[in-house]
Design a protein around this motif. Structure first.
Motif, mmCIF file in Angstrom:
data_model
loop_
_atom_site.group_PDB
_atom_site.id
_atom_site.type_symbol
_atom_site.label_atom_id
_atom_site.label_comp_id
_atom_site.label_asym_id
_atom_site.label_seq_id
_atom_site.Cartn_x
_atom_site.Cartn_y
_atom_site.Cartn_z
ATOM 1 N N ALA A 66 20.635 -13.557 10.736
ATOM 2 C CA ALA A 66 20.055 -12.207 10.683
ATOM 3 C C ALA A 66 19.239 -12.300 11.817
ATOM 4 C CB ALA A 66 19.247 -12.055 9.395
ATOM 5 N N LEU A 67 18.765 -13.423 12.577
ATOM 6 C CA LEU A 67 17.831 -13.412 13.589
ATOM 7 C C LEU A 67 18.664 -13.330 14.999
ATOM 8 C CD1 LEU A 67 15.362 -16.180 12.378
ATOM 9 C CD2 LEU A 67 15.073 -13.754 12.261
ATOM 10 N N ASP A 68 19.681 -13.372 14.950
ATOM 11 C CA ASP A 68 20.611 -13.108 16.076
ATOM 12 C C ASP A 68 20.360 -11.829 16.950
ATOM 13 O OD1 ASP A 68 22.566 -12.950 17.857
ATOM 14 O OD2 ASP A 68 24.288 -13.370 16.802
ATOM 15 N N SER A 69 19.686 -11.987 18.068
ATOM 16 C CA SER A 69 19.229 -10.812 18.705
ATOM 17 C C SER A 69 20.076 -9.894 19.391
ATOM 18 C CB SER A 69 18.013 -11.105 19.601
ATOM 19 O OG SER A 69 18.449 -12.057 20.431
ATOM 20 N N PRO A 94 22.905 -5.161 16.501
ATOM 21 C CA PRO A 94 21.783 -4.272 15.970
ATOM 22 C C PRO A 94 21.265 -4.356 14.879
ATOM 23 C CG PRO A 94 24.221 -3.456 15.917
ATOM 24 C CD PRO A 94 24.115 -5.273 16.425
ATOM 25 N N LEU A 95 20.164 -3.687 14.494
ATOM 26 C CA LEU A 95 19.182 -3.791 13.481
ATOM 27 C C LEU A 95 20.028 -3.687 11.978
ATOM 28 C CD1 LEU A 95 16.629 -4.517 12.466
ATOM 29 C CD2 LEU A 95 15.940 -2.254 12.495
ATOM 30 N N PRO A 96 20.862 -2.597 12.157
ATOM 31 C CA PRO A 96 21.437 -2.271 10.687
ATOM 32 C C PRO A 96 22.224 -3.508 10.348
ATOM 33 C CG PRO A 96 21.553 -0.597 11.986
ATOM 34 C CD PRO A 96 21.096 -1.551 12.916
ATOM 35 N N GLU A 97 23.071 -4.114 11.384
ATOM 36 C CA GLU A 97 23.841 -5.197 10.664
ATOM 37 C C GLU A 97 23.162 -6.308 10.205
ATOM 38 O OE1 GLU A 97 27.545 -7.042 13.605
ATOM 39 O OE2 GLU A 97 27.074 -4.847 13.571
ATOM 40 N N ARG A 98 22.120 -6.622 10.793
ATOM 41 C CA ARG A 98 20.905 -7.858 10.814
ATOM 42 C C ARG A 98 20.425 -7.624 9.237
ATOM 43 N NH1 ARG A 98 17.693 -8.694 16.369
ATOM 44 N NH2 ARG A 98 16.664 -10.497 15.083
ATOM 45 N N MET A 99 20.080 -6.250 8.932
ATOM 46 C CA MET A 99 19.391 -6.056 7.543
ATOM 47 C C MET A 99 20.516 -6.133 6.497
ATOM 48 S SD MET A 99 16.589 -5.112 8.243
ATOM 49 C CE MET A 99 15.793 -4.083 6.631
ATOM 50 N N GLN A 100 21.937 -5.856 6.927
ATOM 51 C CA GLN A 100 23.003 -6.218 5.944
ATOM 52 C C GLN A 100 23.246 -7.587 5.603
ATOM 53 O OE1 GLN A 100 26.818 -4.509 7.073
ATOM 54 N NE2 GLN A 100 26.230 -2.433 6.407
#
Ligand SMILES: Nc1ncnc2c1ncn2[C@@H]1O[C@H](COP(=O)(O)OP(=O)(O)OP(=O)(O)O)[C@@H](O)[C@H]1O
Ligand SMILES: [Mg+2]
Length: 457
Positions: free
Chosen positions: A402-405, A408-414
């Motif tokens: 999830a910290l992979d910059s 995109p944010l929605p994917e990291r939230m998922q």
């Protein structure tokens, strides 16, 4: 500059005395006027005077008698005499006594001012010297020396007792434990403090030069010796000589040093005439001299001569009680030197400093704090200001998809949402109604999430 000089004028002719004093005051000096020797002398007893301007013929005691009285109180005061008629005999007598000069009346003011200026040059020099010496004493007072631990307190007690004597002292201890500071303290607390402390580091001298450096040499004694020169021992006459890294002393010079200590005289390289020396010898080493003696690399008889009093400086890791005070001292020293507003250190950083082992002892601690103060961005030093080798690992990076910059944010939230739901289901052994209750969503909502997030095992 001139206003710091107090000149005493003793002249029984009222107008003449007044005129001289007015002139001196106009020039910027402080002037006090007396009309007889008795009053002048009693004033002199209790007030600072830098120069005396004396009429020779006075009612009561004459100028010469007055000067004798003054010299008893302070032999260094320059005096200028004023005489109505001069005789060579009188002049010679006055000068022999120590008078700076004498002038015949009527007094030429320019000449007088010139002579006063000359006479005061000596006073300035002496004042300067005295100030330098006071500075030195301050420098090696205990104000900036930390010896809080019981072990260091013992060391200092020994140092002070040893300082009073003339006995040779051997300082031992690891590098950076403060051997040279102790040598300074010994000298400046010893009866020899008014005389020189001369230092030589034997590890820093090429072997071929050690002898000339220590004992001096006559012209032509070795290649390149173009003039007679005094060695460190002669320079240290009546004072103290500090020989650092004594373990490095070449074998033939060990013999010469031993002889010097036995005979109390030295012979310059290339000369046959010994001269008497009166020195106090302090040596230091971070080697184990006894081992060198066993290995035949250091003369045993010399070792015993050097080691009359043995002062061992314990490594910093054996007196950790001193660390906090040293840290405070060095923070103060370097924040004022570097013009920074650092006033303290965090508890975490201090703990780290107290735990560290310091192979380089106090010098290493000092370097660490100097560096930290230079780097500091806040008033308080933190562990980030300390070097990494102190076991000061940076915080490990938390790695999580999830910290992979790059995502995109929605994917990291998922990714996070999926992880939370997975863990909750696991906790409730896949009981969806209990998991939904904990997550605060409906059972159908949970089922929908499981489907869209592809959470089916
Ligand atoms: N007790 C102390 N309090 C404050 N500063 C100290 C103290 N002892 C030593 N220092 C400081 O630590 C540094 C190292 O001291 P010093 O040069 O005397 O060590 P040394 O034993 O001679 O080292 P080396 O064997 O490497 O020559 C100096 O900057 C000195 O001022
Ligand atoms: Mg040293």
């Amino acid at each position: 500059m001139k206003e710091q000089f107090h000149i005493m004028v003793v002249e029984d002719e009222k107008l003449a005395g007044r005129a001289i004093c007015d002139n001196l005051t106009r020039e910027g000096y402080q002037c006090v006027l007396f009309r007889n020797g008795e009053e002048a002398l009693s004033y002199f007893q209790n007030n600072p005077i830098d120069l005396a301007l004396l009429d020779y013929r006075l009612p009561g005691m004459n100028g010469e008698e007055l000067y004798r009285g003054i010299r008893k109180l302070n032999p260094m005061i320059p005096a200028i005499f004023m005489t109505a008629y001069s005789s060579v005999e009188k002049a010679v007598r006055l000068l022999k006594m120590g008078a700076f000069t004498y002038l015949t009346k009527p007094i030429e003011m320019d000449e007088l001012l010139h002579d006063i200026g000359k006479a005061l040059e000596g006073v300035i020099l002496r004042k300067e010297n005295r100030r330098l010496k006071e500075d030195l004493k301050d420098k090696f007072s205990f104000e900036n020396y930390i010896f809080h631990s019981p072990r260091m307190e013992q060391v200092i007690n020994l140092v002070l007792r040893a300082a009073d004597s003339s006995a040779n002292i051997l300082l031992t201890g690891e590098s950076g434990t403060g051997k040279e500071v102790i040598a300074n303290i010994i000298h400046f607390h010893s009866p020899r403090r008014e005389n020189k402390l001369v230092k030589a580091n034997l590890a820093a001298l090429p072997e071929t030069l050690v002898e000339a450096e220590l004992f001096g040499a006559v012209k032509g004694a070795y290649t390149g010796s173009v003039a007679n020169r005094a060695g460190k021992f002669e320079e240290a006459h009546k004072g103290t000589i500090f020989l650092d890294e004594i373990g490095e002393l070449p074998a033939d010079i060990q013999v010469k040093l031993l002889r010097t200590l036995q005979e109390r005289e030295i012979t310059r390289l290339g000369s046959n005439t010994p001269t008497k020396t009166d020195i106090r010898l302090i040596t230091a080493t971070n080697k184990d001299l006894q081992t060198l003696v066993k290995e035949g690399r250091f003369r045993e008889d010399l070792f015993f001569r050097l080691n009359v009093i043995d002062i061992h400086l314990p490594p910093l890791r054996e007196r950790r009680e001193d660390i906090k005070l040293l840290v405070d001292l060095f923070i103060k020293k370097y924040s004022s030197k570097e013009n920074k507003a650092v006033t303290g250190i965090s508890k975490q950083a201090l703990d780290m400093l107290v735990k560290y082992d310091y192979p380089g002892n106090i010098r290493e601690l000092e370097n660490i704090i100097e560096r930290a103060v230079v780097l500091a961005r806040e008033e308080t030093l933190t562990k980030n200001d300390l070097p990494l080798f102190m076991g000061n690992e940076p915080e490990p990076e938390i790695s999580h998809p999830a910290l992979d910059s790059s995502l995109p944010l929605p994917e990291r939230m998922q990714i996070i949402e999926k992880e939370i739901i997975r863990r909750t289901l696991e906790k409730h052994h896949n009981n969806q109604s209990r998991a939904a209750a904990e997550l605060g969503i409906s059972e159908s909502g949970l089922r929908y999430k499981i489907q869209t997030l592809h959470l089916k095992k």
